[in-house]
Scaffold this motif. Structure first.
Motif, short mmCIF file in Angstrom:
data_model
loop_
_atom_site.label_atom_id
_atom_site.label_comp_id
_atom_site.label_asym_id
_atom_site.label_seq_id
_atom_site.Cartn_x
_atom_site.Cartn_y
_atom_site.Cartn_z
N VAL A 23 38.94 43.73 38.20
CA VAL A 23 39.77 43.53 39.54
C VAL A 23 39.05 43.76 40.78
N PRO A 24 38.74 44.56 40.86
CA PRO A 24 38.33 45.20 42.42
C PRO A 24 37.24 44.60 42.81
N LEU A 25 36.45 43.98 41.94
CA LEU A 25 35.29 42.12 42.57
C LEU A 25 36.77 41.47 43.28
N ILE A 26 36.95 41.04 42.93
CA ILE A 26 38.17 39.76 42.75
C ILE A 26 39.35 40.22 44.15
N MET B 158 37.65 31.42 40.70
CA MET B 158 38.08 31.29 39.32
C MET B 158 37.79 31.86 38.03
N LEU B 159 38.64 31.81 37.41
CA LEU B 159 37.71 32.64 35.67
C LEU B 159 38.63 31.73 34.91
N LEU B 160 37.18 31.11 34.13
CA LEU B 160 37.17 30.97 32.57
C LEU B 160 37.58 31.85 31.88
N ASN B 161 38.50 32.18 31.08
CA ASN B 161 39.78 33.11 30.16
C ASN B 161 40.13 32.28 29.00
N TRP B 162 39.99 32.80 27.59
CA TRP B 162 39.92 32.21 26.41
C TRP B 162 41.45 33.48 25.85
N ASP B 163 41.93 32.82 25.37
CA ASP B 163 43.36 33.74 24.52
C ASP B 163 43.16 33.16 22.61
N PHE B 164 42.02 33.80 22.08
CA PHE B 164 42.54 33.60 20.57
C PHE B 164 42.41 35.02 19.68
N LYS B 165 42.30 34.46 18.47
CA LYS B 165 42.25 35.60 17.73
C LYS B 165 42.01 35.10 16.43
N TYR B 166 41.43 36.30 15.32
CA TYR B 166 41.11 35.99 14.85
C TYR B 166 40.05 37.12 13.40
N SER C 18 42.61 40.30 30.63
CA SER C 18 42.86 41.20 31.44
C SER C 18 43.84 40.42 31.93
N GLN C 19 45.39 41.34 31.87
CA GLN C 19 46.71 40.47 32.34
C GLN C 19 46.16 40.55 34.21
N GLN C 20 45.83 41.61 34.37
CA GLN C 20 45.71 41.78 36.14
C GLN C 20 44.65 40.71 36.69
N LEU C 21 43.55 40.20 35.63
CA LEU C 21 41.99 39.10 36.53
C LEU C 21 43.41 38.21 36.41
N LEU C 22 44.02 37.72 36.00
CA LEU C 22 44.70 36.24 36.16
C LEU C 22 45.41 36.36 37.41
N GLU C 23 45.97 37.41 37.30
CA GLU C 23 47.29 38.13 38.43
C GLU C 23 46.39 37.90 39.53
N TYR D 238 42.37 31.21 40.80
CA TYR D 238 42.51 29.65 39.75
C TYR D 238 42.15 30.21 38.51
N PRO D 239 43.36 30.98 37.48
CA PRO D 239 43.15 31.17 36.19
C PRO D 239 42.98 29.90 35.35
N THR D 240 41.77 29.98 34.97
CA THR D 240 42.16 28.72 34.01
C THR D 240 41.59 28.75 32.38
N GLN D 241 42.82 28.14 32.10
CA GLN D 241 43.54 29.13 30.12
C GLN D 241 42.34 27.66 29.72
N MET D 242 41.14 28.20 29.30
CA MET D 242 40.27 27.00 28.39
C MET D 242 40.28 26.94 27.53
N HIS D 243 40.91 27.89 26.61
CA HIS D 243 41.59 27.30 24.79
C HIS D 243 42.60 26.23 25.27
N ASP D 244 43.78 26.48 25.35
CA ASP D 244 44.33 25.44 25.79
C ASP D 244 43.27 23.86 26.28
N ILE D 245 42.49 24.17 27.48
CA ILE D 245 42.03 23.04 27.95
C ILE D 245 41.50 22.30 27.26
N ILE D 246 40.41 23.34 26.09
CA ILE D 246 39.17 23.01 25.51
C ILE D 246 40.43 21.98 23.97
#
Length: 326
Positions: A141-144, A155-163, A176-181, A185-193
């Motif tokens: 977050v400080p970097l952003i 642009m953040l390429l992020n994934w949301d999954f569990k197993y 992290s939700q802080q990153l997304l905020e 350009y937050p990019t939800q890769m799991h949905d896109i893929i």
């Protein structure tokens, strides 16, 4: 021209690639070349320019790594070198730090700080228009925030999954939700893929490696016994059946303790083609904890059984150990 800098948290990226190889229905690894092409198209769309004007001018990969002495078994060294070759051929600059042992476990320390410092410095000196961050930790977050002050979009390429992992424990990967905020350009890769695979999108299909991974060892021709026997000294070639398989790990029946192996120990073929009860050849090796394990594992036809052969249930001997993963 939109100048793009790509920065990988290597541990995060490899976790994502493992997920698609072992857990996801696609059963394939992420292609770095395909990912870079996707990034160009995604940035071009967000910046509203022709994709020819969206160019990756720098890419950097940060990861903790074992020393040559610590990774003395050939499997680990081979796969590290294989990754290096892929990154080198794609022009990705690698940044490695030694893993540190804490409480008996190998851990990364300082990778996020190093990535942040390099990204900020290069953003200012090379005037990136967009930095693509492949990471999920709130430590970035400080970097952003700093990149926002110098006018570099993120642009953040992020994934949301569990197993469920091989120990039966729930594993969750989520940015992290802080990153997304804070990113542009937050990019939800799991949905896109998932959506792209369902529709047959060629750009999404190209995100995956379609060829088998290179093998670490040449074929060997051991003398086959008729059934499982006690594990011999290191280098002994044996044949037995697979007791358990889960999430890229498995156990070979071999008294007095079943031998652990992982996808990295495959001599040929694809780990995902194995099934419990399959016969495999293997070489007895030692892991980083100096314990017996199975190396150079490959599927073979079941041997002809001699009359009177009986194999007892070795489940009680099964080890619950596993190698430390990055």
């Amino acid at each position: 021209m939109i100048r793009i800098g790509v920065f990988y948290d290597g541990n995060y990226f490899l976790k994502i690639s493992d997920y698609y190889y072992f857990q996801h229905d696609r059963k394939a690894r992420i292609s770095l070349e395909g990912l870079h092409e996707f990034i160009r198209h995604q940035v071009a769309e967000e910046e509203d320019v022709d994709v020819r004007l969206a160019q990756i001018t720098d890419s950097h990969f940060f990861r903790g790594r074992l020393s040559a002495t610590e990774a003395r078994d050939k499997d680990r060294l081979f796969h590290d070198r294989l990754l290096d070759d892929i990154l080198m051929n794609l022009g990705v600059t690698t940044h490695y730090m030694p893993l540190k042992t804490r409480d008996g476990r190998l851990q990364e320390k300082g990778i996020d700080v190093w990535l942040a410092l390099e990204a900020l410095e290069l953003a200012m000196h090379k005037s990136f228009d967009v930095i693509v961050l492949i990471a999920g930790d709130s430590d970035y977050v400080p970097l952003i925030k700093k990149l926002n002050t110098v006018g570099t979009r993120v642009m953040l390429l992020n994934w949301d999954f569990k197993y469920v992992d091989f120990k039966g424990e729930n594993r969750v990967t989520r940015a992290s939700q802080q990153l997304l905020e804070h990113v542009t350009y937050p990019t939800q890769m799991h949905d896109i893929i998932d959506q792209g695979l369902s529709s047959g999108d060629e750009l999404i299909e190209s995100l995956f490696v379609n060829t088998p991974e290179p093998v670490a060892f040449p074929a060997v021709k051991p003398v086959r016994p008729t059934g499982p026997t006690a594990a011999g000294p290191v280098g002994t070639v044996g044949i037995s059946t697979i007791k358990n398989l889960k999430n890229g790990f498995g156990f070979v029946v071999m008294p007095p303790n079943n031998l652990f192996f992982s996808y990295a120990d495959m001599a040929e073929g694809d780990f995902n083609d194995l099934h419990e009860g399959d016969w495999v050849e293997f070489t007895v090796g030692r892991n980083h904890r100096d314990e017996d394990c199975a190396r150079q594992v490959r599927k073979v036809p079941a041997p002809e059984m001699e009359e009177g052969d009986e194999y007892g249930d070795e489940a009680e001997h099964e080890s619950i150990d596993s190698p430390d993963r990055l």
